[in-house]
Design a protein around this motif. Sequence first.
Motif, PDB file in Angstrom:
ATOM      1  N   GLN A  38      -8.607 -38.790  26.275  1.00  0.00           N
ATOM      2  CA  GLN A  38      -8.363 -38.497  27.685  1.00  0.00           C
ATOM      3  C   GLN A  38      -7.661 -39.667  28.388  1.00  0.00           C
ATOM      4  O   GLN A  38      -7.847 -39.910  29.569  1.00  0.00           O
TER       5      GLN A  38
ATOM      6  N   LEU B 196      -2.576 -37.089  29.605  1.00  0.00           N
ATOM      7  CA  LEU B 196      -2.716 -35.705  30.049  1.00  0.00           C
ATOM      8  C   LEU B 196      -1.453 -34.933  29.693  1.00  0.00           C
ATOM      9  O   LEU B 196      -0.344 -35.477  29.763  1.00  0.00           O
TER      10      LEU B 196
ATOM     11  N   PRO C  76      -3.289 -40.617  33.272  1.00  0.00           N
ATOM     12  CA  PRO C  76      -4.330 -40.412  34.294  1.00  0.00           C
ATOM     13  C   PRO C  76      -4.508 -41.659  35.152  1.00  0.00           C
ATOM     14  O   PRO C  76      -4.287 -42.791  34.689  1.00  0.00           O
TER      15      PRO C  76
END
Length: 589
Positions: free
Chosen positions: A93, A96, A118
């Motif tokens: 993560q 993105l 992000p």
Amino acid sequence: MLRFELGRILYHIEIGTHTFMNMENVGARPIRKVQRKSSTGELHQIWDAISYWTSDSMRQQPTQERIHSFLKARYGITEESVNAMLMRCLDDQLLLRETKQGTRGKLLGKMVEIHTIPTSLQKSDGWDWYCAICHDVGIVTGCVSCHRVYHNDCLPDQYKSDNLKCPTCTEIEDELSSKNHNLENLNKCIGFVCERVKLFVPENLLLRKVPVGLFQKSVSYQDFEVEPYREVLIFYEQMSVGKMARKAQNREYKTLAEFVADANTLFHNVQVFHHGNNQFPAPTLKPMQRTLMHDADELKNCLQCFLYSNEQPENWYCLPCDPPHTLVYAKQKGYCYWPAKVIKKNEEGRKVKYDVRFFGPPYERALIEEAFIKPITTPVSSLSLKRTAKLNSALDELENHMNQLNMSKSTVPVAPKNSVVDNATASPPKKRLKTAKQQEKVPKPAAPKKEVAVAVPVVEQLAEEPAVVDAKEEEEKTEPELPVEADMPPELDANRNSVTSSDSRKVVMEESSEDAVSSSNATNGEVSNANAECLEQLRQKHAVEVAKMQQAHAEEIKKLKEEHRLQAEVMKEQHRVAIEETKAKIWVK
């Protein structure tokens, strides 16, 4: 796109199963797992590609093909490797993937998949993402008491367990249970350490050097400023020297181990950020790390010694510590035996060495073998001392130190019976240590005549009443017996009796005058009181002048530091402008 999805599936089959391996129970806090799969080197490369395509000069959408073309041109990375890197970043993560409509070029009006960075992280599970020892990713074990994680191979054997309590937490708990430091002095010393370390801190520890012209004959490197989001996404805990200094100022440190843990967090962050980069700023980080760890070791050895050496009150080296240090004679190669304090005893196998600090400026340190250490009660005649002014000064400080030990009723720890410093600080016979001022005969002034009723000046009284010396004493040249004031070793007394320098004769004459003055003042109370008041006024005036000079000196140093800082900022700005002008010229060409 089909190739990308197929690679993603195969990747999860091969690696992704480690994500939640060895969980204790469903819903319980995991003990062992993969925190992150992508290394910081991969993250920087992917983020560099995205930053390049979204920059003001390019204004392109960072598709997978464009990211691959950038990484292939700059680092020579193949398409398969780029796909694997993107999958790892997406799983962590830290990247993105979105579907948007193309705005320029051949992608205009088409729906394309782009990659973005992000701005923040999702909720953390309470653990760091990188090993605290090797600073790399992989299957890690988390500490049950803090956020640190470790590879099983990186941990010492005594810490390997299902419920890991890391070495840092163990050391903090040991200090909390065994030691009760003066928190004010501890934090004050930590403040001194932070001020020293600031001299070695580079302007920007996170300045990155990126290769330019990788496939040319000579590779050059270009400096890249760090975008703020990189620190947010990579560092679990932010730490800096300024933050540690503020915590010390607010008296937040309860143990020295907490300060060492913060320092290790700072070094961990820097090494994680530059992990895998050959241009890692090790030459700039190592002096800072070496200085900070050295000062931390000094605080472990003796907190009060470190505080005295930085504040430096009057006769600071003579002030006793709690507990006091063992006193010895130590011999360094090329020098005679010298009085010293034992700071620490090092045992390396069968070899035993003593870390000592010598009396007398500049208070040097040395690691002396056990064979060249003698207890302080050793007869001085057996040491073959070579008389010098520095040795006499060191012996004066030793006398002062032992006097203060007796006044404070401190007991110096006695070494074990098998040690060469056994009974090194045992209570010596009650005999006053004679200084260099008492090496020659001090004549006694004759008693003043009782019929003198008018007070006369001290100087005239000394001139009119010559001292009377016994013929037998003059012939033997022995020293008069003085009242006992403190407990000192008789060997040091014999040590001082052998000093016969011209400086000592000068001091003896001054002491003789002082004795004569005290004898005269005994018969004239008014003159004695007047002299005492005058002496006290002079001392107070001297103290005020010294305080003013110290304050002026501190202000001057502060002023010079500020001027130096301003000049450095001006030079930095000039350098930046020159670089911009050079870049502009190259761009025009």
